[in-house]
Design a protein around this motif. Structure first.
Motif, PDB file in Angstrom:
ATOM      1  N   LEU A 185       0.697  -1.202   0.056  1.00 58.59           N
ATOM      2  CA  LEU A 185      -0.133  -0.012  -0.034  1.00 58.59           C
ATOM      3  C   LEU A 185       0.678   1.367   0.040  1.00 58.59           C
ATOM      4  CD1 LEU A 185      -2.947  -1.022   2.642  1.00 58.59           C
ATOM      5  CD2 LEU A 185      -2.998  -0.720  -0.049  1.00 58.59           C
ATOM      6  N   ILE A 186       1.854   1.077   0.737  1.00 59.10           N
ATOM      7  CA  ILE A 186       2.760   2.362   0.725  1.00 59.10           C
ATOM      8  C   ILE A 186       3.370   2.692  -0.720  1.00 59.10           C
ATOM      9  CG2 ILE A 186       4.932   3.393   1.689  1.00 59.10           C
ATOM     10  CD1 ILE A 186       4.350   1.607   4.428  1.00 59.10           C
ATOM     11  N   MET A 187       3.897   1.410  -1.342  1.00 62.88           N
ATOM     12  CA  MET A 187       4.405   1.544  -2.508  1.00 62.88           C
ATOM     13  C   MET A 187       3.557   2.379  -3.417  1.00 62.88           C
ATOM     14  SD  MET A 187       7.516   0.329  -2.584  1.00 62.88           S
ATOM     15  CE  MET A 187       7.855   1.427  -1.285  1.00 62.88           C
ATOM     16  N   SER A 188       2.309   1.985  -3.419  1.00 59.74           N
ATOM     17  CA  SER A 188       1.155   2.557  -4.317  1.00 59.74           C
ATOM     18  C   SER A 188       0.838   3.909  -3.889  1.00 59.74           C
ATOM     19  CB  SER A 188      -0.149   1.834  -3.978  1.00 59.74           C
ATOM     20  OG  SER A 188      -0.106   0.499  -4.570  1.00 59.74           O
ATOM     21  N   MET A 189       1.207   4.339  -2.686  1.00 57.91           N
ATOM     22  CA  MET A 189       0.854   5.674  -2.349  1.00 57.91           C
ATOM     23  C   MET A 189       2.320   6.430  -2.845  1.00 57.91           C
ATOM     24  SD  MET A 189       1.465   7.366   1.694  1.00 57.91           S
ATOM     25  CE  MET A 189       3.305   7.250   1.284  1.00 57.91           C
ATOM     26  N   LEU A 190       3.078   6.036  -2.712  1.00 59.28           N
ATOM     27  CA  LEU A 190       4.421   6.956  -3.288  1.00 59.28           C
ATOM     28  C   LEU A 190       4.373   7.086  -4.757  1.00 59.28           C
ATOM     29  CD1 LEU A 190       7.263   5.558  -0.837  1.00 59.28           C
ATOM     30  CD2 LEU A 190       6.577   7.882  -1.061  1.00 59.28           C
ATOM     31  N   LYS A 191       3.892   5.763  -5.399  1.00 58.09           N
ATOM     32  CA  LYS A 191       3.857   6.141  -6.745  1.00 58.09           C
ATOM     33  C   LYS A 191       2.870   7.015  -7.315  1.00 58.09           C
ATOM     34  CE  LYS A 191       4.357   4.727 -11.330  1.00 58.09           C
ATOM     35  NZ  LYS A 191       4.025   3.128 -11.504  1.00 58.09           N
ATOM     36  N   TYR A 192       1.696   7.021  -6.455  1.00 56.79           N
ATOM     37  CA  TYR A 192       0.727   8.075  -6.756  1.00 56.79           C
ATOM     38  C   TYR A 192       1.454   9.697  -6.486  1.00 56.79           C
ATOM     39  CZ  TYR A 192      -3.534  11.025  -6.548  1.00 56.79           C
ATOM     40  OH  TYR A 192      -4.656  11.796  -6.675  1.00 56.79           O
ATOM     41  N   ALA A 193       2.077   9.627  -5.467  1.00 54.96           N
ATOM     42  CA  ALA A 193       2.703  11.018  -5.185  1.00 54.96           C
ATOM     43  C   ALA A 193       3.663  11.567  -6.271  1.00 54.96           C
ATOM     44  CB  ALA A 193       3.338  10.913  -3.850  1.00 54.96           C
ATOM     45  N   MET A 194       4.426  10.511  -6.943  1.00 50.70           N
ATOM     46  CA  MET A 194       5.380  11.002  -7.673  1.00 50.70           C
ATOM     47  C   MET A 194       4.827  11.389  -8.892  1.00 50.70           C
ATOM     48  SD  MET A 194       8.573   8.222  -7.397  1.00 50.70           S
ATOM     49  CE  MET A 194       7.819   6.838  -7.268  1.00 50.70           C
ATOM     50  N   LEU A 195       3.629  10.443  -9.266  1.00 47.71           N
ATOM     51  CA  LEU A 195       2.955  10.960 -10.574  1.00 47.71           C
ATOM     52  C   LEU A 195       2.128  12.536 -10.482  1.00 47.71           C
ATOM     53  CD1 LEU A 195       1.615   7.515 -11.423  1.00 47.71           C
ATOM     54  CD2 LEU A 195       3.253   8.595 -12.563  1.00 47.71           C
ATOM     55  N   ASN A 196       1.994  12.963  -9.393  1.00 50.30           N
ATOM     56  CA  ASN A 196       1.322  13.956  -9.105  1.00 50.30           C
ATOM     57  C   ASN A 196       2.175  14.916  -8.323  1.00 50.30           C
ATOM     58  OD1 ASN A 196      -1.863  13.365  -9.862  1.00 50.30           O
ATOM     59  ND2 ASN A 196      -1.250  11.458  -9.062  1.00 50.30           N
ATOM     60  N   THR A 197       3.208  15.185  -8.811  1.00 53.74           N
ATOM     61  CA  THR A 197       4.167  16.164  -8.071  1.00 53.74           C
ATOM     62  C   THR A 197       3.969  17.486  -8.697  1.00 53.74           C
ATOM     63  OG1 THR A 197       5.788  14.259  -7.993  1.00 53.74           O
ATOM     64  CG2 THR A 197       6.653  16.734  -7.837  1.00 53.74           C
ATOM     65  N   PRO A 198       3.888  18.382  -7.640  1.00 54.92           N
ATOM     66  CA  PRO A 198       3.694  19.804  -8.325  1.00 54.92           C
ATOM     67  C   PRO A 198       4.663  20.142  -9.205  1.00 54.92           C
ATOM     68  CG  PRO A 198       3.437  19.751  -5.679  1.00 54.92           C
ATOM     69  CD  PRO A 198       4.028  18.358  -6.309  1.00 54.92           C
ATOM     70  N   ASP A 199       4.278  20.928 -10.076  1.00 59.42           N
ATOM     71  CA  ASP A 199       4.960  21.490 -11.414  1.00 59.42           C
ATOM     72  C   ASP A 199       6.127  22.448 -10.656  1.00 59.42           C
ATOM     73  OD1 ASP A 199       3.545  20.337 -13.157  1.00 59.42           O
ATOM     74  OD2 ASP A 199       2.372  22.128 -13.434  1.00 59.42           O
ATOM     75  N   THR A 200       6.105  22.958  -9.368  1.00 61.90           N
ATOM     76  CA  THR A 200       7.248  24.015  -8.983  1.00 61.90           C
ATOM     77  C   THR A 200       8.270  22.966  -8.537  1.00 61.90           C
ATOM     78  OG1 THR A 200       6.129  23.835  -6.661  1.00 61.90           O
ATOM     79  CG2 THR A 200       5.488  25.663  -8.199  1.00 61.90           C
ATOM     80  N   ILE A 201       8.191  21.920  -8.305  1.00 57.48           N
ATOM     81  CA  ILE A 201       9.388  21.028  -7.831  1.00 57.48           C
ATOM     82  C   ILE A 201      10.267  20.562  -9.093  1.00 57.48           C
ATOM     83  CG2 ILE A 201      10.268  18.695  -6.834  1.00 57.48           C
ATOM     84  CD1 ILE A 201       7.762  18.969  -5.031  1.00 57.48           C
ATOM     85  N   LYS A 202      11.476  21.109  -9.101  1.00 53.94           N
ATOM     86  CA  LYS A 202      12.452  20.949 -10.272  1.00 53.94           C
ATOM     87  C   LYS A 202      13.637  20.048 -10.061  1.00 53.94           C
ATOM     88  CE  LYS A 202      10.018  23.837 -12.674  1.00 53.94           C
ATOM     89  NZ  LYS A 202       8.934  23.323 -13.987  1.00 53.94           N
ATOM     90  N   SER A 203      14.211  19.850  -8.747  1.00 54.56           N
ATOM     91  CA  SER A 203      15.444  19.275  -8.530  1.00 54.56           C
ATOM     92  C   SER A 203      15.159  17.941  -7.819  1.00 54.56           C
ATOM     93  CB  SER A 203      16.156  20.321  -7.689  1.00 54.56           C
ATOM     94  OG  SER A 203      15.561  20.536  -6.416  1.00 54.56           O
ATOM     95  N   VAL A 204      16.036  16.961  -7.785  1.00 60.31           N
ATOM     96  CA  VAL A 204      15.952  15.802  -7.148  1.00 60.31           C
ATOM     97  C   VAL A 204      15.625  15.787  -5.682  1.00 60.31           C
ATOM     98  CG1 VAL A 204      16.760  14.458  -8.882  1.00 60.31           C
ATOM     99  CG2 VAL A 204      18.033  15.187  -7.333  1.00 60.31           C
ATOM    100  N   ASN A 205      16.493  16.748  -5.080  1.00 56.55           N
ATOM    101  CA  ASN A 205      16.482  16.600  -3.539  1.00 56.55           C
ATOM    102  C   ASN A 205      15.101  17.488  -3.200  1.00 56.55           C
ATOM    103  OD1 ASN A 205      17.364  19.175  -4.895  1.00 56.55           O
ATOM    104  ND2 ASN A 205      18.272  20.012  -2.898  1.00 56.55           N
ATOM    105  N   SER A 206      14.693  18.496  -3.877  1.00 53.18           N
ATOM    106  CA  SER A 206      13.391  19.104  -3.625  1.00 53.18           C
ATOM    107  C   SER A 206      12.088  17.909  -3.728  1.00 53.18           C
ATOM    108  CB  SER A 206      12.994  20.299  -4.439  1.00 53.18           C
ATOM    109  OG  SER A 206      12.951  19.963  -5.791  1.00 53.18           O
TER     110      SER A 206
END
Length: 329
Positions: free
Chosen positions: A158-179
């Motif tokens: 379930l956690i894996m699915s949550m993280l995958k969803y979060a990555m696919l819906n990352t805000p456009d303002t986030i540009k770098s890997v550390n952010s």
């Protein structure tokens, strides 16, 4: 079933014919399948014995009654074990369904380019994987993610699915890997249950200048193979694992790649390959990378996996995920 046992039992008592005894043995093999408890078997035995024309001694009857009384408790446990077995089978069916759904949810397309070869080996130790890998290709290059949940089973899935969803819906303002790592950490802190954490490695390869920028949240340290020197070194990075505290700031690292250079990203299932005296040494991984560096990326991954799997008789103790990025142009 019980009537059949009684019939063959009586026939054997009357005739002594071993054919009937063999038939009883055959029925006894099916007792578990039909759910006949031990006390019921004794009761059938007692009934068949008393139905014989030959007088049965009182002591024999008492002995059977004692045995039947003892078997009642055993029979209760027997029936409970059958119920548990049935529930386990139902659970296995549900886990198989969950595994199929998980594979679909975490599915990612491996980019095929003329400038960067990508090899991937993902072997879950169990039906539900605790490792997540993800690729994304755009005009600037390729991003790669590898995460490992500290904990297995359905919660990890379930956690894996949550993280995958979060990555696919990352805000456009986030540009770098550390952010991006900081953003995913905040999501994890907000939604993760206690005593469950996630390690993660994020990297982006820039096809224009050949740079590989990356950040790590407590993830297993990877390797960098330099074609010019023919040597492998640790791809050093450190950072707090996801899910500990919000607003964590992660450091971004950079490694330049020349043609033939290789980035190796892995889960701890790779470094925890078991050998006679413990776990495999990182020096052995470097040796394997150096040995197979001239092969295409996928062939490198395949050769390393088979070499390590053979060391532990092809039995996985943890999820095994190995990713190779090789610059070819």
């Amino acid at each position: 079933m019980s009537n059949s046992i009684s019939i063959f039992f009586n026939l054997y008592l009357e005739s002594g014919d071993e054919t009937n005894l063999y038939q009883l043995k055959k029925w006894s093999d099916e007792v578990l399948a039909y759910g006949i408890s031990p006390d019921e078997v004794v009761a059938i035995h007692r009934k068949a014995l008393l139905s014989q024309s030959t007088k049965v001694s009182n002591s024999m009857v008492l002995a059977l009654e004692i045995l039947m009384t003892v078997m009642i408790t055993y029979g209760t446990d027997f029936r409970q074990s059958l119920m548990i077995k049935e529930k386990q089978m139902e659970l296995q069916t549900e886990i198989k369904k969950a595994s199929k759904i998980q594979r679909k949810l975490l599915e990612t397309k491996v980019p095929q380019t003329d400038y960067l070869e990508i090899g991937i080996c993902h072997q879950p130790a169990h039906q539900l994987s605790g490792d997540l890998y993800h690729f994304n290709e755009n005009n600037g290059g390729i991003s790669v993610c590898l995460a490992d949940v500290i904990g297995k089973g359905v919660p990890a899935a379930l956690i894996m699915s949550m993280l995958k969803y979060a990555m696919l819906n990352t805000p456009d303002t986030i540009k770098s890997v550390n952010s991006l790592l900081s953003y995913l950490n905040d999501v994890t802190v907000e939604h993760l249950s206690e005593n469950m954490f996630v390690t993660m490695f994020l990297g982006v390869y820039d096809k224009l200048n050949g740079s590989f920028k990356y950040s790590s949240a407590g993830h297993e340290i990877g390797f960098f193979y330099q074609a010019e020197t023919g040597k492998s070194q640790d791809l050093y990075a450190k950072g707090l694992i996801l899910g500990i505290q919000k607003e964590e700031v992660y450091r971004e690292y950079e490694q330049m790649l020349q043609i033939g250079d290789i980035i190796i990203i892995l889960s701890d299932g790779v470094t925890e390959t078991r050998v006679a005296d413990g776990f495999i040494e990182r020096s052995e991984l470097k040796r394997l990378i150096n040995k197979y560096h001239c092969l295409p990326a996928q062939a490198i991954v395949d050769q390393v996996y088979h070499s390590l799997a053979a060391l532990q008789d092809f039995k996985l103790y943890d999820d095994f995920t190995l990713i190779v990025l090789k610059r070819v142009r």
